[in-house]
Design a protein around this motif. Structure first.
Motif, short mmCIF file in Angstrom:
data_model
loop_
_atom_site.label_atom_id
_atom_site.label_comp_id
_atom_site.label_asym_id
_atom_site.label_seq_id
_atom_site.Cartn_x
_atom_site.Cartn_y
_atom_site.Cartn_z
N SER A 1 32.57 2.25 21.99
CA SER A 1 33.88 2.08 21.38
C SER A 1 33.76 1.25 20.11
N ILE A 2 34.73 1.38 19.25
CA ILE A 2 34.74 0.64 17.99
C ILE A 2 34.82 -0.87 18.25
N GLY A 3 35.62 -1.27 19.24
CA GLY A 3 35.75 -2.69 19.56
C GLY A 3 34.43 -3.31 19.98
N ARG A 4 33.67 -2.60 20.79
CA ARG A 4 32.37 -3.09 21.24
C ARG A 4 31.39 -3.16 20.06
N LYS A 5 31.44 -2.15 19.20
CA LYS A 5 30.56 -2.15 18.02
C LYS A 5 30.90 -3.31 17.08
N TRP A 6 32.21 -3.54 16.89
CA TRP A 6 32.63 -4.63 16.01
C TRP A 6 32.23 -5.98 16.61
N ARG A 7 32.36 -6.13 17.92
CA ARG A 7 31.96 -7.37 18.59
C ARG A 7 30.47 -7.62 18.40
N SER A 115 17.63 -15.84 21.36
CA SER A 115 17.21 -15.25 22.64
C SER A 115 18.42 -14.80 23.46
N ALA A 116 19.44 -15.64 23.49
CA ALA A 116 20.66 -15.28 24.24
C ALA A 116 21.31 -14.05 23.66
N VAL A 117 21.40 -13.98 22.34
CA VAL A 117 22.00 -12.80 21.70
C VAL A 117 21.17 -11.56 22.01
N SER A 118 19.86 -11.68 21.95
CA SER A 118 19.00 -10.53 22.24
C SER A 118 19.19 -10.03 23.66
N LEU A 119 19.20 -10.94 24.63
CA LEU A 119 19.30 -10.54 26.02
C LEU A 119 20.71 -10.12 26.43
N LYS A 120 21.73 -10.79 25.88
CA LYS A 120 23.11 -10.50 26.29
C LYS A 120 23.76 -9.38 25.49
N GLU A 121 23.37 -9.22 24.22
CA GLU A 121 24.04 -8.24 23.36
C GLU A 121 23.14 -7.07 22.98
N LEU A 122 21.98 -7.35 22.41
CA LEU A 122 21.16 -6.29 21.83
C LEU A 122 20.53 -5.38 22.89
N SER A 126 21.31 -1.42 23.38
CA SER A 126 20.28 -0.39 23.23
C SER A 126 20.22 0.51 24.47
N TRP A 127 20.47 -0.04 25.66
CA TRP A 127 20.49 0.78 26.88
C TRP A 127 21.69 1.73 26.86
N ARG A 128 22.83 1.27 26.32
CA ARG A 128 24.00 2.14 26.24
C ARG A 128 23.76 3.33 25.32
N ARG A 130 21.24 5.09 25.37
CA ARG A 130 20.46 6.04 26.18
C ARG A 130 19.14 6.45 25.53
N ARG A 131 18.44 5.43 25.01
CA ARG A 131 17.10 5.64 24.46
C ARG A 131 16.19 4.58 25.07
N PRO A 132 15.90 4.72 26.38
CA PRO A 132 15.15 3.67 27.07
C PRO A 132 13.76 3.43 26.50
N VAL A 133 13.08 4.47 26.05
CA VAL A 133 11.74 4.28 25.50
C VAL A 133 11.81 3.43 24.24
N ALA A 134 12.77 3.72 23.37
CA ALA A 134 12.92 2.94 22.14
C ALA A 134 13.32 1.50 22.47
N SER A 135 14.19 1.32 23.47
CA SER A 135 14.61 -0.03 23.86
C SER A 135 13.44 -0.85 24.36
N VAL A 136 12.66 -0.29 25.26
CA VAL A 136 11.52 -1.01 25.83
C VAL A 136 10.45 -1.23 24.76
N ALA A 137 10.19 -0.22 23.94
CA ALA A 137 9.19 -0.36 22.88
C ALA A 137 9.59 -1.45 21.89
N GLY A 138 10.86 -1.48 21.50
CA GLY A 138 11.34 -2.51 20.57
C GLY A 138 11.24 -3.90 21.18
N PHE A 139 11.60 -4.00 22.45
CA PHE A 139 11.53 -5.29 23.14
C PHE A 139 10.10 -5.82 23.16
#
Length: 154
Positions: A1-7, A115-122, A126-128, A130-139
């Motif tokens: 949603s736009i609200g989630r993206k803006w947040r 670290s908090a922003v990465s774990l709580k937001e990013l 990235s999981w939403r 639906r690119r789990p390989v890219a998410s795990v690789a980036g992490f």
């Protein structure tokens, strides 16, 4: 949603702005301590500011569709660095250089925020996507880069 993206865009912009302020201080203090060291720190921070700018501009563009807002918010975040350098220089003129412990404390606090922003937001965002390989690789790429730079004293 736009609200989630803006947040997400706002959280990234604010946390990276908080992250940039002590970086500016670090450049100023390291340059006062040793001109060569100051140059090395400045170049390292300038290089890593490129992905930071992308990390702000892409979510803002996605949330708003406005390139102008993306550039403007990225610029506002980046202004925190020279502001941090100016504050460090003013404080140094008034009180002498901040202690090494003070600099460590400030950088640890900023690292905790990032670290908090990465774990709580990013990571959840990235999981939403639906690119789990890219998410795990980036992490893991981020972890490896941090370990390598720590090992080589950056």
């Amino acid at each position: 949603s736009i609200g989630r993206k803006w947040r997400l865009a706002m959280v990234l912009m604010l946390s990276l702005t908080a992250h940039n302020f002590p970086e500016g201080m670090a450049v100023a203090i390291s340059a006062l301590d040793d001109e060569r060291q100051g140059m090395v720190v400045m170049v390292a921070i300038a290089i890593h500011n490129i992905p930071e700018g992308i990390a702000i501009s892409v979510p803002v563009l996605s949330a708003t569709g406005s390139r102008w807002k993306a550039v403007w918010m990225t610029l506002l975040s980046g202004v925190a660095e020279p502001l941090g350098a100016c504050v460090a220089l003013m404080l140094t003129n008034l009180n002498g250089a901040p202690s090494e412990q003070t600099m460590h404390d400030m950088l640890c606090a900023v690292g905790g925020v990032m670290s908090a922003v990465s774990l709580k937001e990013l990571l959840p965002e990235s999981w939403r996507m639906r690119r789990p390989v890219a998410s795990v690789a980036g992490f893991f790429a981020g972890l490896i880069i941090m370990l390598v730079t720590k090992h080589f004293g950056a």
